[in-house]
Design a protein around this motif. Structure first.
Motif, mmCIF file in Angstrom:
data_model
loop_
_atom_site.group_PDB
_atom_site.id
_atom_site.type_symbol
_atom_site.label_atom_id
_atom_site.label_comp_id
_atom_site.label_asym_id
_atom_site.label_seq_id
_atom_site.Cartn_x
_atom_site.Cartn_y
_atom_site.Cartn_z
ATOM 1 N N THR A 8 0.720 -1.308 0.045
ATOM 2 C CA THR A 8 0.088 0.131 0.136
ATOM 3 C C THR A 8 0.882 1.162 0.077
ATOM 4 O O THR A 8 0.652 2.271 -0.794
ATOM 5 N N ARG A 9 1.812 1.124 0.791
ATOM 6 C CA ARG A 9 2.845 2.394 0.996
ATOM 7 C C ARG A 9 3.418 2.668 -0.489
ATOM 8 O O ARG A 9 3.540 3.810 -0.834
ATOM 9 N N ARG A 10 3.880 1.641 -0.983
ATOM 10 C CA ARG A 10 4.746 1.585 -2.385
ATOM 11 C C ARG A 10 3.501 1.928 -3.396
ATOM 12 O O ARG A 10 3.849 2.978 -4.134
ATOM 13 N N HIS A 11 2.433 1.779 -3.449
ATOM 14 C CA HIS A 11 1.395 2.131 -4.289
ATOM 15 C C HIS A 11 1.265 3.600 -4.234
ATOM 16 O O HIS A 11 1.054 4.499 -5.124
ATOM 17 N N ILE A 12 0.953 4.177 -3.041
ATOM 18 C CA ILE A 12 0.670 5.391 -2.701
ATOM 19 C C ILE A 12 1.904 6.189 -3.226
ATOM 20 O O ILE A 12 1.565 7.389 -3.896
ATOM 21 N N LEU A 13 3.072 5.965 -2.719
ATOM 22 C CA LEU A 13 4.154 6.584 -3.417
ATOM 23 C C LEU A 13 4.345 6.573 -4.959
ATOM 24 O O LEU A 13 4.687 7.728 -5.557
ATOM 25 N N ASP A 14 4.087 5.445 -5.841
ATOM 26 C CA ASP A 14 4.164 5.639 -7.012
ATOM 27 C C ASP A 14 3.020 6.423 -7.665
ATOM 28 O O ASP A 14 3.451 7.421 -8.660
ATOM 29 N N VAL A 15 1.916 6.549 -7.195
ATOM 30 C CA VAL A 15 0.917 7.355 -7.671
ATOM 31 C C VAL A 15 1.126 8.843 -7.359
ATOM 32 O O VAL A 15 1.114 9.596 -8.116
ATOM 33 N N ALA A 16 1.444 8.918 -5.829
ATOM 34 C CA ALA A 16 2.048 10.356 -5.700
ATOM 35 C C ALA A 16 3.105 10.919 -6.628
ATOM 36 O O ALA A 16 2.967 12.159 -6.892
ATOM 37 N N GLY A 17 4.136 9.932 -6.739
ATOM 38 C CA GLY A 17 5.224 10.255 -7.310
ATOM 39 C C GLY A 17 4.899 10.507 -8.942
ATOM 40 O O GLY A 17 5.523 12.056 -9.266
ATOM 41 N N ASP A 18 4.098 9.781 -9.399
ATOM 42 C CA ASP A 18 3.739 10.436 -10.817
ATOM 43 C C ASP A 18 2.971 11.741 -10.956
ATOM 44 O O ASP A 18 3.384 12.610 -11.721
ATOM 45 N N LEU A 19 1.971 12.173 -9.966
ATOM 46 C CA LEU A 19 1.463 13.352 -9.934
ATOM 47 C C LEU A 19 2.467 14.368 -9.544
ATOM 48 O O LEU A 19 2.163 15.561 -10.305
ATOM 49 N N PHE A 20 2.972 14.160 -8.357
ATOM 50 C CA PHE A 20 4.127 15.205 -7.992
ATOM 51 C C PHE A 20 4.897 15.780 -9.416
ATOM 52 O O PHE A 20 5.267 17.041 -9.524
ATOM 53 N N ALA A 57 8.837 11.297 1.338
ATOM 54 C CA ALA A 57 9.394 9.968 1.153
ATOM 55 C C ALA A 57 9.295 9.704 -0.400
ATOM 56 O O ALA A 57 10.263 9.022 -0.922
ATOM 57 N N TYR A 58 8.373 10.533 -1.256
ATOM 58 C CA TYR A 58 8.787 10.345 -2.690
ATOM 59 C C TYR A 58 9.888 10.483 -3.264
ATOM 60 O O TYR A 58 10.506 9.961 -4.132
ATOM 61 N N LEU A 59 10.486 11.832 -2.523
ATOM 62 C CA LEU A 59 11.759 12.309 -3.210
ATOM 63 C C LEU A 59 12.888 11.300 -2.809
ATOM 64 O O LEU A 59 13.749 10.867 -3.525
ATOM 65 N N VAL A 60 12.731 11.012 -1.429
ATOM 66 C CA VAL A 60 13.847 9.730 -1.144
ATOM 67 C C VAL A 60 13.753 8.607 -2.117
ATOM 68 O O VAL A 60 14.793 7.820 -2.310
ATOM 69 N N ASN A 61 12.258 7.984 -2.012
ATOM 70 C CA ASN A 61 12.129 6.964 -2.978
ATOM 71 C C ASN A 61 12.867 7.151 -4.149
ATOM 72 O O ASN A 61 13.492 6.139 -4.872
ATOM 73 N N ARG A 62 12.306 8.136 -4.983
ATOM 74 C CA ARG A 62 12.691 8.464 -6.409
ATOM 75 C C ARG A 62 14.288 8.357 -6.372
ATOM 76 O O ARG A 62 15.036 7.823 -7.356
ATOM 77 N N ASP A 114 12.629 26.577 1.522
ATOM 78 C CA ASP A 114 12.943 26.988 2.778
ATOM 79 C C ASP A 114 13.987 25.545 3.031
ATOM 80 O O ASP A 114 13.620 24.499 3.040
ATOM 81 N N ALA A 115 15.187 26.065 3.753
ATOM 82 C CA ALA A 115 16.281 24.870 3.904
ATOM 83 C C ALA A 115 15.895 24.077 5.170
ATOM 84 O O ALA A 115 16.365 22.830 5.145
ATOM 85 N N ASP A 116 14.754 24.613 5.759
ATOM 86 C CA ASP A 116 14.444 23.669 6.927
ATOM 87 C C ASP A 116 13.568 22.772 6.757
ATOM 88 O O ASP A 116 13.067 21.759 7.412
ATOM 89 N N HIS A 117 12.819 22.653 5.361
ATOM 90 C CA HIS A 117 11.881 21.670 4.987
ATOM 91 C C HIS A 117 12.526 20.355 4.840
ATOM 92 O O HIS A 117 13.464 20.396 4.011
ATOM 93 N N PRO A 118 11.808 19.237 5.199
ATOM 94 C CA PRO A 118 12.563 18.037 4.817
ATOM 95 C C PRO A 118 12.904 17.651 3.795
ATOM 96 O O PRO A 118 13.549 17.022 3.271
ATOM 97 N N ALA A 119 11.895 18.062 2.535
ATOM 98 C CA ALA A 119 12.075 17.701 1.285
ATOM 99 C C ALA A 119 13.200 18.431 0.749
ATOM 100 O O ALA A 119 13.952 17.949 -0.050
ATOM 101 N N HIS A 120 13.234 19.665 1.109
ATOM 102 C CA HIS A 120 14.272 20.560 0.827
ATOM 103 C C HIS A 120 15.844 19.875 1.128
ATOM 104 O O HIS A 120 16.559 19.625 0.553
ATOM 105 N N ALA A 121 15.819 19.509 2.522
ATOM 106 C CA ALA A 121 17.004 18.935 2.959
ATOM 107 C C ALA A 121 17.076 17.641 2.400
ATOM 108 O O ALA A 121 18.475 17.318 2.336
ATOM 109 N N ALA A 122 16.347 16.834 1.990
ATOM 110 C CA ALA A 122 16.637 15.524 1.200
ATOM 111 C C ALA A 122 17.045 15.838 -0.072
ATOM 112 O O ALA A 122 17.917 15.058 -0.656
ATOM 113 N N ALA A 123 16.593 16.885 -0.840
ATOM 114 C CA ALA A 123 16.991 17.216 -2.113
ATOM 115 C C ALA A 123 18.544 17.792 -1.952
ATOM 116 O O ALA A 123 19.228 17.210 -2.905
#
Length: 195
Positions: A8-20, A57-62, A114-123
């Motif tokens: 389920t987690r993988r499915h949500i990440l795949d769908v969200a990743g395509d949309l994002f 999670a999407y970015l880390v997974n990608r 924002d450098a403090d955002h977790p997705a920015h930090a992951a990037a």
């Protein structure tokens, strides 16, 4: 069909990743992810507490998938320069795929400055890791200043991706390859026996 929690987690990440990736993170609400994934609200929020967590999670997974692709392709390369060339070839191939919208990691830094955002930090962590990997290859190849060359190669790589997405053309990919080759020719020692 019932999915396990991991499926389920993988499915949500795949769908969200395509949309994002196709629409941009800011343009995609959680309701759209839920509807497109065909999951209940509670199911999504059990996996991801909020959108920031899902985006990260999407970015880390990608990026994990990206590293896997690079390592598999580079494993067949005969030397460090060839491993670097594999990275640039993979990137140029990505640029030529339909729906290319640039580097997902760079897109995240634009949408979440924002450098403090977790997705920015992951990037930023991913880009730092790419530069470190380039430096390792260059060091092994005998570059006198591998960190400087790695930084320049990353500018070439990322600049081309931004232009390819903005201009909807593969020409920046061709230029990227040429510039990277010129830099490698200038920085790496000649193999013995070549004239």
């Amino acid at each position: 069909m019932r999915r396990s929690a991991e499926e389920t987690r993988r499915h949500i990440l795949d769908v969200a990743g395509d949309l994002f990736y196709s629409r941009g993170v800011r343009a995609v609400g959680m309701d759209l992810v839920i509807g497109t994934a065909g999951v209940a609200n509670a199911t999504l929020y059990r996996q991801f507490a909020n959108k920031d967590e899902l985006v990260t999670a999407y970015l880390v997974n990608r990026n994990e998938h990206w590293w896997q692709q690079l390592r598999e392709a580079a494993a067949a390369a005969p030397d460090p320069r060839a491993r670097i060339e594999v990275l640039f070839d993979l990137t140029r191939r990505d640029m030529a795929t339909p729906g290319y919208r640039g580097c997902a990691t760079l897109n995240i830094t634009s949408e979440f400055p924002d450098a403090d955002h977790p997705a920015h930090a992951a990037a930023v962590a991913h880009k730092t890791e790419v530069q470190t990997w380039l430096g390792e290859q260059l060091r092994e190849a005998g570059d006198a200043d591998p960190d400087d060359t790695a930084g320049k190669l990353l500018v070439i790589l990322d600049g081309a991706q931004v232009l390819a997405a903005a201009m909807a053309t593969t020409t920046p990919g061709d230029h990227m390859i040429q510039l990277a080759e010129q830099l490698l020719d200038a920085r790496l020692p000649r193999a013995s026996g070549t004239g």
